[in-house]
Scaffold this motif. Structure first.
Motif, PDB file in Angstrom:
ATOM      1  N   UNK A 232      16.730  14.743  35.090  1.00 50.29           N
ATOM      2  CA  UNK A 232      15.762  14.407  34.048  1.00 50.29           C
ATOM      3  C   UNK A 232      16.406  14.444  32.666  1.00 50.29           C
ATOM      4  N   UNK A 233      17.238  15.447  32.419  1.00 45.96           N
ATOM      5  CA  UNK A 233      17.920  15.522  31.126  1.00 45.96           C
ATOM      6  C   UNK A 233      18.915  14.378  30.956  1.00 45.96           C
ATOM      7  N   UNK A 234      19.602  14.021  32.040  1.00 44.55           N
ATOM      8  CA  UNK A 234      20.541  12.909  31.970  1.00 44.55           C
ATOM      9  C   UNK A 234      19.817  11.591  31.728  1.00 44.55           C
ATOM     10  N   UNK A 235      18.645  11.446  32.326  1.00 40.60           N
ATOM     11  CA  UNK A 235      17.853  10.238  32.085  1.00 40.60           C
ATOM     12  C   UNK A 235      17.470  10.131  30.616  1.00 40.60           C
ATOM     13  N   UNK A 236      17.039  11.217  30.031  1.00 36.39           N
ATOM     14  CA  UNK A 236      16.642  11.194  28.625  1.00 36.39           C
ATOM     15  C   UNK A 236      17.849  10.936  27.719  1.00 36.39           C
ATOM     16  N   UNK A 237      18.998  11.501  28.076  1.00 36.31           N
ATOM     17  CA  UNK A 237      20.193  11.283  27.258  1.00 36.31           C
ATOM     18  C   UNK A 237      20.663   9.834  27.357  1.00 36.31           C
ATOM     19  N   UNK A 238      20.631   9.279  28.582  1.00 36.90           N
ATOM     20  CA  UNK A 238      20.995   7.877  28.742  1.00 36.90           C
ATOM     21  C   UNK A 238      20.020   6.985  27.985  1.00 36.90           C
ATOM     22  N   UNK A 239      18.754   7.335  28.016  1.00 36.85           N
ATOM     23  CA  UNK A 239      17.739   6.569  27.289  1.00 36.85           C
ATOM     24  C   UNK A 239      18.104   6.457  25.810  1.00 36.85           C
ATOM     25  N   UNK A 240      18.448   7.568  25.198  1.00 37.13           N
ATOM     26  CA  UNK A 240      18.752   7.558  23.769  1.00 37.13           C
ATOM     27  C   UNK A 240      20.087   6.895  23.462  1.00 37.13           C
ATOM     28  N   UNK A 241      21.086   7.107  24.314  1.00 42.10           N
ATOM     29  CA  UNK A 241      22.398   6.512  24.042  1.00 42.10           C
ATOM     30  C   UNK A 241      22.374   5.001  24.214  1.00 42.10           C
ATOM     31  N   UNK A 242      21.665   4.518  25.227  1.00 43.88           N
ATOM     32  CA  UNK A 242      21.562   3.070  25.404  1.00 43.88           C
ATOM     33  C   UNK A 242      20.736   2.458  24.281  1.00 43.88           C
ATOM     34  N   UNK A 243      19.683   3.138  23.891  1.00 41.97           N
ATOM     35  CA  UNK A 243      18.867   2.655  22.777  1.00 41.97           C
ATOM     36  C   UNK A 243      19.698   2.570  21.494  1.00 41.97           C
ATOM     37  N   UNK A 244      20.457   3.607  21.195  1.00 40.68           N
ATOM     38  CA  UNK A 244      21.291   3.603  19.989  1.00 40.68           C
ATOM     39  C   UNK A 244      22.351   2.512  20.046  1.00 40.68           C
ATOM     40  N   UNK A 245      22.923   2.327  21.246  1.00 40.64           N
ATOM     41  CA  UNK A 245      23.953   1.300  21.394  1.00 40.64           C
ATOM     42  C   UNK A 245      23.403  -0.077  21.067  1.00 40.64           C
TER      43      UNK A 245
END
Length: 631
Positions: A232-245
């Protein structure tokens, strides 16, 4: 996004010809800088700061540093804020940020950049020239170096068109183009022309160009160390990193659009763009292919999926006809590719970007590299068979090879099984490296005339891949080792090359959010099971996209971005082209390939006894390349 070129040392060049060779990359402006023993050329495609303040070559006020730059720096505002107390900026362009960043940090600047770039920076005090290429090789840079002459350019055609160039052919590079469909690493078809590797820079003195130094400033961060955070934490981190990218790559002073195939990766980019720009009109482009031509190639028709994503996200979708007059366009495509790449996907990029440019969209974002960063190719799924293959007795493996070898090559599933079976009995890494091959090496070498073939007997293309693993000694995950090969070789030398060349051929900049440096670093720390769970590729990315996209988009099978090449050969659509480039007379006159061996390959492919369509395409590409770059 622009075109850059330069000449150091002896030899004169016509300025108009030099600029003309890269003018399609920068139709908005052009300029040159001269100093003793040095000329720098630039053509500009204006993306940030459309005013004359963004003109290049650009110099510091004291005239010490001069830069020519091709690319986009997505974190340039962060770097600019660090420098604002030391320098008075005159423009809003990322070029000026690079210029002052180099003045402040020197070559240490390059690994601080998050973007796509090649650049040449001249220090008039020390008379030193530095060339750099971005971490993943999104932007191309070639250089020619022989004796006291050094020439560089965004495109190989610039170098090939100059008088006095030594055009000695590197035959091992030709083996590469038939083996991989591209040439990995530094090699080009010319012995004295090389590609600057991703994540590298070159330094030289303009007074002594006979000696150059090459430095690596970045390595893809596979270190065998994985996070222990919850899914769940990895999903949220990927969400933000892909969004920022995606969000940082939306910066532009000109209209931009999106590639949208309807596959997971391009759909994910558009979904994040919609999150970042919830009320703006977003325009996407997709290819519309003729019905019934996908099955023979082993992929689905993308169009219904692209339409579904567009409706779900509320974006406009422009459907571009995939029809191509391949006889008419073939030579032009090879000309723009600069290298004899054996793929048809560049045609689709060309068609989409041509339409986008006509519609006023100068920048396009796409989903390229999602497969290479998070795992998405069928050869990655084949890794799940490794425990079983390791247990297979040698005799059983040989029997399986014989049984599968007698089957028809028209079945996509059988073709893939045959490729796996061909490697049985080899050491594991050799077998997996050969998943990147399109033709058995002995067959490949057998296509060359005997005198050339004898020089190739000790050459092993897979050595490029195997030898590179010493760069990541701590990484023991087999999946990550293969992803390292994808990111180091397949992606920059194949997919990124044709995307850059065919988009820039019509003055369009293609951006690659999945190659955001922070996103790639995050992916390297993911446990391998978060990338591939059994045979489900891109596991974590798919779980994330459940938040944004319909289930049938998230979990659809992998499809390609190519054209129905095998169908073209089987239906006779390429007969005229084959006759033009691979006739016995043409082959004998060229003196590279054995005309009997090539004719036998053509017949075996037509009869369905072998799958050689891409090899034949590669042979035609090599002949076209010779006519345009050598003859």
């Amino acid at each position: 996004m622009c075109g850059i070129a330069g000449i150091v040392g002896q030899g004169e060049a016509n300025t108009d010809n030099m600029l003309c060779s890269i003018r399609h990359r920068g139709p908005d402006d052009e300029g040159l800088y001269t100093a003793p023993n040095l000329t720098l050329f630039h053509t500009r495609l204006s993306i940030l700061d459309l005013s004359p303040k963004g003109h290049q070559p650009m110099q510091t006020p004291d005239g010490r540093y001069v830069i020519i730059f091709n690319g986009e720096i997505y974190n340039h505002l962060d770097i600019r804020s660090e420098l604002s107390s030391r320098f008075a900026f005159r423009s809003t362009s990322d070029t000026e940020t690079l210029l002052y960043g180099f003045a402040a940090y020197g070559t240490a600047l390059f690994n601080r950049l998050n973007g796509i770039f090649t650049c040449a920076i001249y220090d008039s005090h020390t008379r030193k020239l530095v060339l750099a290429r971005d971490q993943f090789g999104v932007k191309p840079l070639y250089y020619y170096h022989k004796d006291a002459r050094f020439i560089f350019s965004s495109e190989l055609k610039t170098i090939a068109g100059l008088p006095g160039i030594d055009k000695t052919i590197d035959y091992t590079a030709l083996v590469n183009y038939l083996h991989f469909l591209y040439s990995p690493g530094e090699q080009t078809p010319f012995v004295y022309a090389r590609k600057l590797l991703p994540g590298h820079y070159v330094t030289l003195s303009v007074d002594d160009p006979q000696h150059i130094q090459t430095h690596r400033y970045y390595e893809i961060p596979f270190a065998g160390q994985f996070t222990n955070q919850t899914e769940e934490k990895l999903l949220n981190e990927l969400d933000e990193k892909l969004y920022k990218a995606v969000d940082r790559q939306l910066q532009s002073d000109v209209p931009l659009g999106f590639f949208l195939s309807g596959g997971l990766d391009s759909s994910a980019v558009v979904a994040m763009a919609r999150r970042a720009r919830p009320t703006e009109k977003l325009t996407c482009y997709t290819i519309r292919t003729a019905a019934g031509q996908q099955q023979y190639e082993g992929f689905d028709n993308d169009l219904p999926y692209a339409r579904k994503v567009a409706a779900h996200l509320g974006v406009d979708l422009i459907e571009v006809e995939a029809e191509a007059d391949i006889v008419r366009d073939f030579d032009r495509m090879i000309y723009h590719l600069d290298e004899p790449q054996a793929d048809t996907a560049p045609i689709n990029v060309w068609n989409i970007c041509r339409q986008a440019r006509q519609n006023g969209h100068t920048v396009l974002l796409g989903g390229m590299a999602g497969d290479d960063v998070f795992s998405g190719y069928r050869r990655h799924q084949a890794l799940a068979l490794e425990p079983l293959l390791a247990l297979l007795p040698t005799a059983s493996g040989r029997l399986l090879q014989r049984v599968l070898g007698t089957g028809p090559r028209t079945s996509p599933i059988l073709r893939r099984m045959q490729k796996v079976a061909l490697g049985l009995g080899k050491p594991r890494l050799e077998r997996i490296a050969d998943y990147f091959a399109w033709l058995p090496l002995a067959t490949n070498q057998g296509l060359f005339q005997e005198s050339i073939r004898n020089t190739l007997l000790d050459y092993q293309p897979r050595a490029h891949l195997l030898d590179s693993l010493h760069r990541i000694p701590e990484e023991q995950s087999l999946l990550n080792q293969v992803l390292f090969w994808e990111l180091s070789y397949y992606l920059p030398n194949h997919n990124l090359n044709y995307t850059d060349k065919l988009s820039m051929a019509v003055g369009v900049e293609a951006r690659v959010p999945f190659l955001d440096k922070e996103l790639v670093a995050f992916s390297a720390t993911l446990p391998p099971a978060m990338k591939m769970r059994r045979t489900t590729t891109k596991y974590l990315l798919r779980k994330l996209m459940e938040r944004y996209l319909p289930h049938e988009i998230v979990y659809r099978s992998k499809t390609g971005f190519g054209t129905p090449l095998r169908n073209w050969f089987q239906s006779g659509q390429l007969t005229a082209l084959t006759s033009k480039y691979l006739s016995e007379e043409c082959l004998q006159q060229r003196g590279l390939f054995d005309s009997v061996a090539v004719q036998q390959l053509i017949q075996a492919n037509q009869a369905g006894k072998t799958d050689a369509s891409y090899t034949l395409w590669g042979l035609m590409a090599i002949e076209s390349w010779f006519r345009q770059f050598v003859d």
